[in-house]
Scaffold this active site. Sequence first.
Site, PDB file in Angstrom:
ATOM      1  N   ASN A   1       0.781  -1.241   0.000  1.00  0.00           N
ATOM      2  CA  ASN A   1       0.000   0.000   0.000  1.00  0.00           C
ATOM      3  C   ASN A   1       0.813   1.291   0.000  1.00  0.00           C
ATOM      4  OD1 ASN A   1      -2.453  -1.316  -0.224  1.00  0.00           O
ATOM      5  ND2 ASN A   1      -2.655  -1.567   1.994  1.00  0.00           N
TER       6      ASN A   1
ATOM      7  N   PRO B   1      -7.061   0.441  -4.002  1.00  0.00           N
ATOM      8  CA  PRO B   1      -7.728   1.527  -4.721  1.00  0.00           C
ATOM      9  C   PRO B   1      -8.248   2.648  -3.826  1.00  0.00           C
ATOM     10  CG  PRO B   1      -8.327  -0.553  -5.699  1.00  0.00           C
ATOM     11  CD  PRO B   1      -7.528  -0.890  -4.459  1.00  0.00           C
TER      12      PRO B   1
ATOM     13  N   HIS C   1      -9.604  -5.712   9.064  1.00  0.00           N
ATOM     14  CA  HIS C   1      -8.878  -6.972   8.961  1.00  0.00           C
ATOM     15  C   HIS C   1      -8.710  -7.620  10.338  1.00  0.00           C
ATOM     16  CE1 HIS C   1      -8.070  -5.612   4.946  1.00  0.00           C
ATOM     17  NE2 HIS C   1      -7.396  -4.577   5.382  1.00  0.00           N
TER      18      HIS C   1
END
Length: 307
Positions: A125, A148, A281
């Site tokens: 990232n 994204p 997560h």
Amino acid sequence: MNVKVLSMVKQAELFERWRRMQVCRWEINETEAKAFKSYLSRCCNAPSFLFTTQKNTPLGTKLKYEVDSSGTYNINSEIFKMFPKDMPYSRTQFKKCAVIGNGGILKSSGCGREIDSMDFVFRCNLPPISEKYVLDVGFKTDIVTINPSIIADRFHKLEKWRRPFYTALQAYENASVVLPAFYNTRNTDVSFRVKYVLDDFESQQSVYFFHPQYLLNASRFWSNQGVRAKRLSSGLMLVTAALELCHEVHLYGFWAFPMNPSGIFITHHYYDNVKPRPGFHAMPSEIFKFLHMHSKGVLRVHTGTCS
């Protein structure tokens, strides 16, 4: 260090167990590592299916999204040309690989030189790797993922000025850029824009898209291993790939607790002062699994300073 037992112990006890384990010199357990890689290969097969390619995703394929299972994307000639002919790493097994998380545990680690000595380095990232951080995190990068959401938040979906994004990527030199274009329908167009931007600026960096079936298989694999999450983290995606593509896997910057094993408070990321926070997560679950794999000699988790 059984992963189910780890998930039930108190944090202080976990840290103490981990500190005691650091007294022993880590070595890869060839038998355990080979067995784990074999099991993973039967599930996921990164050398053939990590990215969408012209070989595994022919022209005209109706590619199913990873989470929008009812949705498909028709692979037309324009998109097909974006894909590499075959998996770029299908015929090579790297000897030593580093997967770099962005955890605050990397701060003041002095691990940069060790990371840069690895044969292949994965980063998650678009983290900063400037001179300010190079002593701790290194510079070498072979693959960097981009969620994204980062394109949307930091670069306005590449709908206006695109040079800031291109400039940011130059820190990674010729590293390949990987995006989950087919995770869901929202990711697709912005992921394709990354490819268009780099082509327009005549960049030498390759752009690859995770194959949605690979990510779905990986998610099922880790769920069966006891990792519960709505979605795999970018770090776990890369660890999964590294375990198949590399002989020996080393993890840096993976830690999901507000303090390091010595009890000193650390930040969420090595490059900010934000406190750790619960998120989308299953970070503690992932870390428990990594520590368990470390104890069996399957991979090595680095949480201390490097000499």
